[in-house]
Design an enzyme around this catalytic site. Structure first.
Site, PDB file in Angstrom:
ATOM      1  CE1 TYR A   1      51.240  28.350  60.195  1.00 17.84           C
ATOM      2  CE2 TYR A   1      52.401  26.271  59.849  1.00 17.84           C
ATOM      3  CZ  TYR A   1      52.187  27.599  59.500  1.00 17.84           C
ATOM      4  OH  TYR A   1      52.896  28.160  58.475  1.00 17.84           O
TER       5      TYR A   1
ATOM      6  CG  PHE B   1      41.912  30.558  32.232  1.00 16.35           C
ATOM      7  CD1 PHE B   1      40.670  30.994  31.815  1.00 16.35           C
ATOM      8  CD2 PHE B   1      42.369  30.986  33.464  1.00 16.35           C
ATOM      9  CE1 PHE B   1      39.902  31.840  32.596  1.00 16.35           C
ATOM     10  CE2 PHE B   1      41.599  31.827  34.253  1.00 16.35           C
ATOM     11  CZ  PHE B   1      40.365  32.248  33.812  1.00 16.35           C
ATOM     12  CB  THR B   2      43.618  35.183  31.899  1.00 17.71           C
ATOM     13  OG1 THR B   2      42.767  34.709  32.941  1.00 17.71           O
ATOM     14  CG2 THR B   2      42.754  35.691  30.755  1.00 17.71           C
TER      15      THR B   2
ATOM     16  CG  ASP C   1      42.455  24.334  34.588  1.00 19.74           C
ATOM     17  OD1 ASP C   1      41.654  24.062  35.521  1.00 19.74           O
ATOM     18  OD2 ASP C   1      42.711  25.503  34.251  1.00 19.74           O
TER      19      ASP C   1
ATOM     20  CE  LYS D   1      36.865  29.502  38.375  1.00 20.67           C
ATOM     21  NZ  LYS D   1      38.066  30.064  39.027  1.00 20.67           N
TER      22      LYS D   1
ATOM     23  NE  ARG E   1      37.431  36.611  30.307  1.00 20.15           N
ATOM     24  CZ  ARG E   1      38.369  36.387  31.237  1.00 20.15           C
ATOM     25  NH1 ARG E   1      38.490  35.214  31.809  1.00 20.15           N
ATOM     26  NH2 ARG E   1      39.198  37.336  31.589  1.00 20.15           N
TER      27      ARG E   1
ATOM     28  CG  PHE F   1      41.481  40.599  32.213  1.00 17.11           C
ATOM     29  CD1 PHE F   1      42.600  39.981  31.686  1.00 17.11           C
ATOM     30  CD2 PHE F   1      40.925  40.106  33.375  1.00 17.11           C
ATOM     31  CE1 PHE F   1      43.152  38.872  32.315  1.00 17.11           C
ATOM     32  CE2 PHE F   1      41.461  39.008  34.006  1.00 17.11           C
ATOM     33  CZ  PHE F   1      42.590  38.389  33.478  1.00 17.11           C
TER      34      PHE F   1
HETATM   35  C1  P71 Z   1      36.633  32.776  35.915  1.00 16.28           C
HETATM   36  C2  P71 Z   1      37.850  32.542  36.718  1.00 16.28           C
HETATM   37  C3  P71 Z   1      38.305  33.590  37.679  1.00 16.28           C
HETATM   38  C4  P71 Z   1      39.027  34.601  36.873  1.00 16.28           C
HETATM   39  C5  P71 Z   1      40.368  34.461  36.655  1.00 16.28           C
HETATM   40  C6  P71 Z   1      41.023  35.330  35.818  1.00 16.28           C
HETATM   41  C7  P71 Z   1      40.299  36.316  35.181  1.00 16.28           C
HETATM   42  C8  P71 Z   1      38.965  36.492  35.426  1.00 16.28           C
HETATM   43  C9  P71 Z   1      38.326  35.624  36.276  1.00 16.28           C
HETATM   44  C10 P71 Z   1      39.626  30.981  37.004  1.00 16.28           C
HETATM   45  C11 P71 Z   1      40.317  29.859  36.494  1.00 16.28           C
HETATM   46  C12 P71 Z   1      39.756  29.052  35.434  1.00 16.28           C
HETATM   47  C13 P71 Z   1      40.477  28.002  34.911  1.00 16.28           C
HETATM   48  C14 P71 Z   1      39.933  27.179  33.809  1.00 16.28           C
HETATM   49  C15 P71 Z   1      42.263  28.468  36.418  1.00 16.28           C
HETATM   50  C16 P71 Z   1      41.600  29.524  36.971  1.00 16.28           C
HETATM   51  C17 P71 Z   1      42.253  30.301  38.061  1.00 16.28           C
HETATM   52  N1  P71 Z   1      38.514  31.428  36.440  1.00 16.28           N
HETATM   53  N2  P71 Z   1      41.708  27.738  35.395  1.00 16.28           N
HETATM   54  O1  P71 Z   1      36.392  32.002  34.973  1.00 16.28           O
HETATM   55  O2  P71 Z   1      38.537  29.308  34.940  1.00 16.28           O
HETATM   56  O3  P71 Z   1      41.674  29.986  39.256  1.00 16.28           O
HETATM   57  O4  P71 Z   1      40.673  32.165  39.992  1.00 16.28           O
HETATM   58  O5  P71 Z   1      40.931  30.236  41.577  1.00 16.28           O
HETATM   59  O6  P71 Z   1      42.912  31.496  40.814  1.00 16.28           O
HETATM   60  O7  P71 Z   1      35.908  33.722  36.207  1.00 16.28           O
HETATM   61  P1  P71 Z   1      41.535  31.039  40.483  1.00 16.28           P
END
Ligand code: P71
Length: 466
Positions: free
Chosen positions: A73, A125-126, A216, A259, A383, A450
Site C-alpha cells: 500500500y 485541451f478538453t 502539459d 501517450k 475534434r 463528446f
Molecule cells: C486523447 C486523449 C484522451 C482523451 C481525453 C479527452 C477526450 C478524448 C480523448 C488526453 C490528454 C491530452 C493532453 C494533451 C491531457 C490529457 C488527459 N488525451 N492532456 O488525445 O491529450 O489525459 O486521458 O490520461 O486523463 O485521445 P488522460
C-alpha cells in the site's frame, strides 16, 4: 543509416486478432452508437484510430516489469523507480503519481487556480480546460494564429503567441493569472510542436512577471523529436537532452503517461516547489490514493518507468512519427484535405473542406467519423464543435476554427498495411463525400459532451448513403 527508410526497431511477438465486419453490421453498430464513435464497441472496430491514449503495445521488458509489481500500500519499490525515471528524463524534483492525466490536472487546478483567475494556454485541451473551469478559472487561448489555420505550413504551430500572452498580462494584471499552461506537441492543433526558442521566451516572459508555468508534458518527447529535426542547433542533441531542456524552463508538469510513456494506464503530477508538492501530496490522498501510488498498481508504475526510458530512444520515435507521416503523405497525394504539417500522433482530416455541403451546426467532423466507420470499420475521433462544447456564459455552441477528424495512431500497434487500408478508405469516402449526411443531437450530456452525446442524421436513417 538515415538515408534508408525507417523501420520499426522491434519485431512482433504476440498478435491480437481483429474481427472483420460487413457494411450492414457497421451500419447497425453506428446507429446503435448514436453516430458517436466513442459509443461503439471495440469488437465492432477493425482499425482503431480513436486515440493514441492507453492504446500502445508494451514491450517485453515492460511486460516483464509487471511481474516485478510491488503491491505494498505504501512505499512501493516501483514508485521509487518511477520517481527516478521522471527525475532523470523530465528533471522535475517532486513526482506524484495519478491514475491518468486528468487526475493530475484536477489536483493542479484545485491548488493553483483561484475563482476568477485566468489560465492562458497554447490551445485548449478538453479535460485540461474543464478542470480549470471547475476550479473557477477561465481559459484564454494564447496559441499563435497559425495553429488555427489547417493550411499553414508553419513548422511550430504549437508556439505561444508572446503578444497575446503579454497583452493578457497587461490587461488583467499578474495577480489575476493563475499560471501559463504550456502544452508541448499541441493535441488540438493537430499534434503540432513548440520550438525551444519559443518555450524559452514564453517562460522568460512569465518569470519576469512572477507567473508560474506548468507544462502539459503528455507528448513532450514527440515535440522533442520535431525540435531535433526542425530547429537550428538541435540536430546533434539526443531526444533525452532536448526533453530535459524543455522541462527545465517550467515549474512542473501534468502528464498523461498513456501517450509518450507507452503504458495503458497512468499519469503523474511533477513540481519543483516544495510547498506546492506537500499540498499536492496531501490532496492526492483525497482523490486518487496514497502519494506513492496515486490510484495505480505497483506494476503500472514499473511499466511506466520502463516506458519512459524506451520513449526517448531516437529509433522508436523515428518509426512512430514515420508511420504517421506515411499515412499523411498518402492522403496528401490523393488531395484529401488534412492539417499540415503532418502531426506527431495522428493525421487530422479537415472536415470543413472535406464536407463543405454540411453546415457547422450539423457537425461535419462528427458525420465524417461516422461515415468512415461505415465504410471500413476504421474508428476515428471528432475534434471539432462537438468537442469544443458550449460557451460557459451564453450556453451557445462554440464553433472553433478547426473542425477536424483525428486518425490517431497507437504506438507500436499497427502495420504499414493497416495504414494503406485506412488511406484507401478515407480516399473512398472523399470520392463519395456528397453522400455524407449531417447530424443533430438526440442526447447531450452536461460534462465533456463528446464522450456520450448521441445523434441522428438530419435526413433519412443513414449517415453515409454511398
Ligand atoms: C486523447 C486523449 C484522451 C482523451 C481525453 C479527452 C477526450 C478524448 C480523448 C488526453 C490528454 C491530452 C493532453 C494533451 C491531457 C490529457 C488527459 N488525451 N492532456 O488525445 O491529450 O489525459 O486521458 O490520461 O486523463 O485521445 P488522460
Amino acid at each position: 543509416m538515415h538515408n534508408r527508410s525507417w523501420a520499426e526497431p522491434f519485431k512482433i511477438k504476440m498478435v491480437e486478432h481483429l474481427r472483420m465486419t460487413t457494411r450492414a453490421e457497421r451500419e447497425r453498430a453506428i446507429a446503435e452508437a448514436g453516430f458517436n464513435t466513442f459509443l461503439l464497441r471495440s469488437e465492432d472496430v477493425y482499425i482503431d484510430l480513436l486515440t493514441d491514449s492507453g492504446t500502445s503495445a508494451m514491450s517485453d521488458r515492460q511486460w516483464a516489469g509487471l511481474m516485478l509489481g510491488d503491491e505494498a500500500y505504501a512505499g512501493s519499490a516501483n514508485f521509487y523507480h518511477l520517481e527516478a525515471a521522471v527525475r532523470q528524463y523530465y528533471g522535475y524534483k517532486h513526482v506524484i503519481p495519478t491514475h491518468q492525466g486528468r487526475g493530475a490536472e484536477h489536483i493542479l487546478s484545485r491548488l493553483c487556480i483561484s475563482p476568477g483567475q485566468y489560465v492562458p494556454g497554447n490551445m485548449y485541451f478538453t479535460t485540461t480546460k474543464h478542470h480549470q473551469e471547475l476550479a473557477g478559472g477561465k481559459f484564454v487561448d494564447v496559441v499563435v494564429d497559425q495553429a488555427h489555420d489547417p493550411d499553414s505550413n508553419f513548422p511550430f504551430k504549437g508556439n505561444v503567441d508572446l503578444d497575446k500572452l503579454g497583452r493578457l498580462v497587461e490587461e488583467v494584471g499578474t495577480s489575476k493569472i493563475a499560471y501559463l499552461c504550456l502544452a508541448t506537441n499541441v493535441n488540438m492543433a493537430g499534434g503540432q510542436p513548440c520550438s525551444l526558442a519559443n518555450i524559452r521566451d514564453a517562460c522568460a516572459l512569465c518569470r519576469r512577471h512572477g507567473i508560474r508555468v506548468f507544462h502539459d508534458a503528455t507528448r513532450a518527447v514527440e515535440n522533442a523529436y520535431f525540435i531535433k529535426l526542425r530547429e537550428p542547433g538541435y540536430a546533434h542533441k539526443s531526444l533525452a537532452e532536448i526533453l530535459r531542456e524543455i522541462c527545465s524552463h517550467t515549474d512542473g508538469c501534468t502528464m498523461s503517461a498513456k501517450k509518450d510513456c507507452l503504458v495503458n494506464i497512468g499519469g503523474w503530477l511533477a513540481v519543483n516547489d516544495d510547498e506546492l508538492a506537500d499540498a499536492a501530496r496531501n490532496l492526492v490522498v483525497v482523490y486518487e490514493g496514497l502519494h506513492t501510488y496515486g490510484g495505480l498498481a505497483g506494476r503500472d508504475m514499473e511499466a511506466m518507468a520502463i516506458g519512459i526510458r524506451e520513449s526517448v530512444e531516437f529509433d522508436h520515435m523515428r518509426a512512430r512519427i514515420g508511420q504517421v507521416e506515411y499515412l499523411g503523405r498518402r492522403l496528401m497525394e490523393a488531395e484529401v484535405p488534412i492539417v499540415r504539417p503532418i502531426g506527431g500522433h495522428g493525421v487530422f482530416l479537415n472536415a470543413r473542406k472535406f464536407l463543405p455541403q454540411i453546415p457547422r451546426e450539423q457537425f461535419p467532423a462528427q458525420s465524417l467519423s461516422a461515415a468512415l466507420y461505415v465504410d471500413s470499420g476504421v474508428r476515428a475521433m471528432e475534434r471539432g464543435a462537438v468537442s469544443a462544447g458550449r460557451d460557459l456564459i451564453t450556453g451557445n455552441n462554440t464553433f472553433p476554427a478547426l473542425e477536424l477528424v483525428r486518425l490517431t495512431i497507437p504506438r507500436r500497434v499497427y502495420t504499414q498495411a493497416h495504414m494503406d487500408v485506412t488511406a484507401e478508405s478515407v480516399i473512398s469516402v472523399y470520392e463519395n463525400r456528397d453522400k455524407v449526411v449531417g447530424l443533430e443531437f438526440t442526447y447531450e450530456p452536461k460534462h465533456l459532451r463528446f464522450f456520450q452525446s448521441r445523434f441522428r442524421p438530419v435526413t433519412g436513417e443513414r449517415v453515409f448513403t454511398a
